[in-house]
Design a protein around this motif. Structure first.
Motif, PDB file in Angstrom:
ATOM      1  N   ARG A 334       0.853  -1.178   0.000  1.00 30.12           N
ATOM      2  CA  ARG A 334       0.000   0.000   0.000  1.00 30.12           C
ATOM      3  C   ARG A 334       0.894   1.235   0.000  1.00 30.12           C
ATOM      4  O   ARG A 334       1.812   1.330   0.828  1.00 30.12           O
ATOM      5  CB  ARG A 334      -0.890  -0.011   1.233  1.00 30.12           C
ATOM      6  N   ASP A 337       0.406   6.212   3.283  1.00 32.62           N
ATOM      7  CA  ASP A 337      -0.874   6.674   3.825  1.00 32.62           C
ATOM      8  C   ASP A 337      -0.585   7.484   5.083  1.00 32.62           C
ATOM      9  O   ASP A 337      -0.754   7.009   6.199  1.00 32.62           O
ATOM     10  CB  ASP A 337      -1.762   5.458   4.139  1.00 32.62           C
ATOM     11  N   ARG A 360      -4.629  13.827   3.468  1.00 36.15           N
ATOM     12  CA  ARG A 360      -4.160  12.517   3.899  1.00 36.15           C
ATOM     13  C   ARG A 360      -3.886  11.603   2.708  1.00 36.15           C
ATOM     14  O   ARG A 360      -4.436  11.813   1.633  1.00 36.15           O
ATOM     15  CB  ARG A 360      -5.301  11.921   4.738  1.00 36.15           C
ATOM     16  N   MET A 431      -7.919   0.853  -2.467  1.00 36.58           N
ATOM     17  CA  MET A 431      -8.579   0.568  -1.192  1.00 36.58           C
ATOM     18  C   MET A 431      -9.937   1.231  -1.257  1.00 36.58           C
ATOM     19  O   MET A 431     -10.057   2.378  -1.691  1.00 36.58           O
ATOM     20  CB  MET A 431      -7.773   1.152  -0.034  1.00 36.58           C
ATOM     21  N   GLU A 433     -12.401   2.595   1.108  1.00 39.37           N
ATOM     22  CA  GLU A 433     -12.518   2.940   2.536  1.00 39.37           C
ATOM     23  C   GLU A 433     -13.189   4.292   2.744  1.00 39.37           C
ATOM     24  O   GLU A 433     -13.312   4.767   3.858  1.00 39.37           O
ATOM     25  CB  GLU A 433     -11.150   2.897   3.216  1.00 39.37           C
ATOM     26  N   ASP A 457     -11.313   2.606   8.171  1.00 38.76           N
ATOM     27  CA  ASP A 457     -11.727   3.944   7.766  1.00 38.76           C
ATOM     28  C   ASP A 457     -13.174   3.969   7.281  1.00 38.76           C
ATOM     29  O   ASP A 457     -13.902   4.918   7.559  1.00 38.76           O
ATOM     30  CB  ASP A 457     -10.803   4.478   6.664  1.00 38.76           C
ATOM     31  N   ARG A 467     -12.093   6.973  14.685  1.00 38.51           N
ATOM     32  CA  ARG A 467     -11.632   5.640  15.105  1.00 38.51           C
ATOM     33  C   ARG A 467     -10.660   5.684  16.274  1.00 38.51           C
ATOM     34  O   ARG A 467     -10.353   4.649  16.871  1.00 38.51           O
ATOM     35  CB  ARG A 467     -11.020   4.885  13.922  1.00 38.51           C
TER      36      ARG A 467
END
Ligand code: PEP
Ligand code: MG
Length: 576
Positions: A334, A337, A360, A431, A433, A457, A467
Motif C-alpha cells: 500500500r 498513507d 491525507r 482501497m 474505505e 476507515d 476511530r
C-alpha cells in the motif's frame, strides 16, 4: 487490588510492572546546581545548539537533493529559531539566576515560547509553533544526550502506561522489553492498537484514568482480550490469570494445526487468507502463521522514527526483501498513507492540516509527486523479485485513480530511461474505505485490477465516528447495517466487473464477522498474522451455502448489536 476497564485493542494476557511514560515529552527533571557549575552548563547548552545546527544543515542538504531546494528552505525557519538571541539570552540569564540544570531551564523557556506563539492571532506566526517545537525538542534531546531510546534502556519486561502513544512510539517498542501497553485515550482501530497486534503484545486503550490510577512499579495484569486491567492483584487472582494465559496459549496452538491447510469451506469454496504487516521484520511471523500472502503492507512506518526521508534504494531493499521472502505468494504494497493518526515529522506539515478528513494518503501523494514517485519507482523495481501488487489508500473517486495512473506511468518511463528492469503489468488496486468509493464501486472497478476494503476507515467515515476517540468508541460498529450494505455493494460491483475483492481492515480478522463476510462473497481476508490460523479453521468448518444464509439473515437485522450477537451465536454453534 483495583480493576480498570478499557477498550480491548490487542488480545492476550500479560503480567508485569508498570513503566509510565510522560505525557509531555519536554518534561525534564529539575536539579539544583552549584554556581561554579554554571560555565559547564553554558558549554553544554552551546554544544547542544551546535549539534542541532549540524543536524538541521545535514537534513536540509539531503532534502535539497531528494526533494528540491524549495522543500529544503523550510528548514531555514528552524535555523532561525536556533539563532534567536532572545531565547538564548533568556536561558543563560535564568541559569545564572536560578542555579538549576540548563536542560530544565531550556524546557521551561521553550514552553513559554510555545505558549506565546500559540496565542498569536496571525496564522503565519501561529504556524511557527511547529518550528519552535520541533527545533526545541531536537535541542532538548541533544542537551540530555538522548535519542528516542525510551524503550531500549529498559532492563526488564514492563507494561507501558501512557496517556497516549503515537503509532511511531508503538513501532519503536521492543517485544523483548514491553509485554503490554495501556493508554488513557485511543480506539480499537487506531494505528497504535493495530501496531500492538503486529508486535503480538496485549494492549488496552481508552482506559481514561490509567495514568492517574497506576503508579510506576505497580504490578499489572493486562487482559487485552477483555480490556480488563488489574492493579496489584492478590495471589489468587494472579494465579487465575496465569492459568487463563496458559489456556489461551493452548487454544492458539490448537488452531496452529490447520495453519498450512487451504482456507476451503466444507462445500469446496476456496478463499485467500493473507496477512497485514507494518514492517518487513514481520515476514517470519507471516510465514509461521500460514498466510497465503500479504494483503496489506502499510509502508508509512518506514518513514517513522527517523529524521530524513527514505531514499529510493532503501525503499527498494525493503520491498525486495519482502517480495523475495514471500515469493511465489503475492504481496500487496500500500502506498504511503500518512495523516489521520500517523504523522511524519520530516514533512513539517502542521497536524491540523492532516486530520482523518484532511490532506491525507493519496491526496498528499498526488500533491507531492516528487515524494510519491520515489516510492513508486522502488515498488516497480522490486516487482521483478516476486509477486508484488500495489494499491492506493483513501481513493474517493475515479479522477484520483487516473491521476495516480499517470504518475505511475511517469515512474515507469523514468526507470525505462535509466535502463532498470521492472514488471510492466504490475497489478494495481484501490482501497475502498471512503463512502463515496463504496457507493461508486462499479465505476472504480473499471479502473483497477482489484479492490481491498479498508473497514477501519470505512466505518469511521460512514458512521461519522473517529476511530481513535474512546468517547465515541461505543458507536464504532463494524456490523452496523450501513456498513454491511456498503460492503455488499462493493463486493457485488467488483464481481460484476470481474475483479477480486479483499478486505484488509480489522473486521476481516474478527472471528465473529468471518461467516457474514464469507457469505457476502469476499474473496480475500487480510489480518494480523496471529489470528490467521483461527480464521482458517472457521472457514474450514462451514459450508458456503450456510454462510450465505447467515449473511442474508444478518442483512435483515436493524442494528449493529443485533448483527454482532447473531454472528457470535452462529460462530459458537459452528465451532461447537
Ligand atoms: C483501513 O482503513 O481499514 C485500513 C486497512 O487502512 P488503515 O488502517 O491503515 O487506515
Ligand atoms: Mg485506511
Amino acid at each position: 487490588m483495583i480493576q480498570l476497564k478499557g477498550i480491548a485493542a490487542a488480545g492476550g494476557i500479560s503480567v508485569g510492572p508498570a513503566h509510565k511514560i510522560g505525557r509531555e515529552e519536554l518534561t525534564v527533571p529539575r536539579q539544583s546546581i552549584k554556581p561554579e557549575e554554571i560555565p559547564v552548563q553554558i558549554q553544554l547548552f552551546e554544544e547542544a545548539l551546535i549539534k542541532t545546527r549540524k543536524e538541521i544543515v545535514a537534513l536540509q542538504k539531503r532534502i535539497a537533493v531528494e526533494m528540491g531546494q524549495e522543500q529544503a528552505e523550510i528548514f531555514d525557519a528552524h535555523l532561525l529559531v536556533l539563532e534567536d538571541r532572545m531565547l538564548i539570552e533568556e536561558v543563560i540569564l535564568r541559569l545564572k539566576q536560578e542555579c538549576v540544570n540548563v536542560a530544565y531551564i531550556f524546557s521551561e523557556v521553550l514552553k513559554k515560547y510555545i505558549n506565546v506563539f500559540s496565542k498569536i492571532e496571525d496564522e503565519y506566526l501561529k504556524e511557527r509553533v511547529v518550528d519552535v517545537n520541533d527545533v526545541g525538542k531536537r535541542i532538548l534531546h541533544n542537551l540530555l544526550g538522548r535519542e528516542r531510546k525510551e524503550f531500549e534502556d529498559l532492563k526488564e519486561k514492563v507494561v507501558v502506561v501512557a496517556h497516549d502513544l503515537s503509532p511511531s512510539d508503538t513501532a519503536a517498542m521492543h517485544k523483548q522489553k514491553v509485554c503490554a501497553f495501556i493508554t488513557d485515550i485511543g480506539g480499537k482501530t487506531s494505528h497504535t492498537a493495530i501496531m500492538a497486534k503486529s508486535l503480538e503484545i496485549p494492549a488496552v486503550v481508552g482506559v481514561e484514568e490509567a495514568t492517574t490510577k497506576i503508579k510506576a512499579g505497580d504490578i499489572l495484569i493486562v487482559d487485552g482480550g477483555t480490556g480488563v486491567i488489574i492493579i496489584n492483584p492478590d495471589e489468587e487472582t494472579l494465579r487465575a490469570y496465569q492459568q487463563e494465559e496458559l489456556k489461551l496459549k493452548g487454544i492458539t496452538e490448537g488452531f496452529l494445526s490447520v495453519k498450512d491447510l487451504p482456507a476451503v469451506t466444507l462445500d469446496g469454496k476456496a478463499v485467500e487468507i493473507v496477512a497485514n504487516i507494518e514492517l518487513p521484520e514481520e515476514v517470519p511471523s507471516v510465514k509461521l502463521h500460514g498466510a497465503q500472502g500479504i494483503g496489506l503492507y502499510r509502508t508509512e512506518f518506514f518513514y517513522m522514527n527517523r529524521r530524513d526521508l527514505p531514499s529510493e534504494e532503501e525503499h527498494y531493499q525493503a520491498y525486495k526483501y519482502v517480495a523475495e521472502e514471500m515469493n511465489p505468494l503475492p504481496v500487496i504494497i500500500r502506498t504511503l498513507d500518512l495523516g489521520g493518526d500517523k504523522f511524519l515529522s520530516q514533512f513539517e506539515i502542521p497536524k491540523d492540516m492532516q486530520p482523518f478528513l484532511g490532506w491525507r494518503a493519496i491526496r498528499f501523494c498526488l500533491a507531492r509527486p516528487d515524494i510519491f514517485k520515489v516510492q513508486l519507482r522502488a515498488i516497480l523495481r522490486a516487482s521483478v523479485h516476486g509477486k508484488l501488487k500495489l494499491m492506493y489508500p483513501m481513493i474517493s473517486g475515479i479522477e484520483e485513480l487516473q491521476q495516480a495512473k499517470k504518475i505511475l506511468d511517469e515512474a515507469k518511463k523514468e526507470l525505462k530511461d535509466r535502463g532498470i528492469p521492472f514488471y510492466n503489468d504490475i497489478e494495481v488496486g484501490a482501497m475502498i474505505e471512503v463512502p463515496s468509493a463504496a457507493m461508486t464501486a462499479d465505476l472504480l472497478a473499471t479502473e483497477v485490477d482489484f479492490f481491498s476494503i479498508g473497514t477501519n476507515d470505512l466505518i469511521q467515515y460512514s458512521l461519522a465516528v473517529d476511530r481513535t476517540n474512546e468517547k465515541v468508541a461505543y458507536l464504532y460498529e463494524p456490523a452496523h447495517p450501513a456498513v454491511l450494505r456498503l460492503i455488499k455493494n462493493i463486493i457485488e460491483a467488483a464481481h460484476n466487473a470481474g475483479i477480486r475483492v479483499g478486505m484488509c481492515g480489522e473486521m476481516a480478522g474478527e472471528p465473529a464477522f468471518v461467516l457474514v463476510l464469507l457469505g457476502l462473497g469476499l474473496d480475500e481476508f487480510s489480518m494480523p498474522p496471529l489470528v490467521i490460523p483461527e480464521v482458517k479453521s472457521i472457514i474450514r468448518s462451514i459450508k458456503l451455502s450456510d454462510a450465505q444464509a447467515i449473511a442474508k439473515e444478518a442483512l435483515k437485522l436493524s442494528t449493529g448489536k443485533e448483527v454482532a450477537e447473531f454472528s457470535q451465536v452462529k460462530l459458537r454453534k459452528i465451532l461447537g
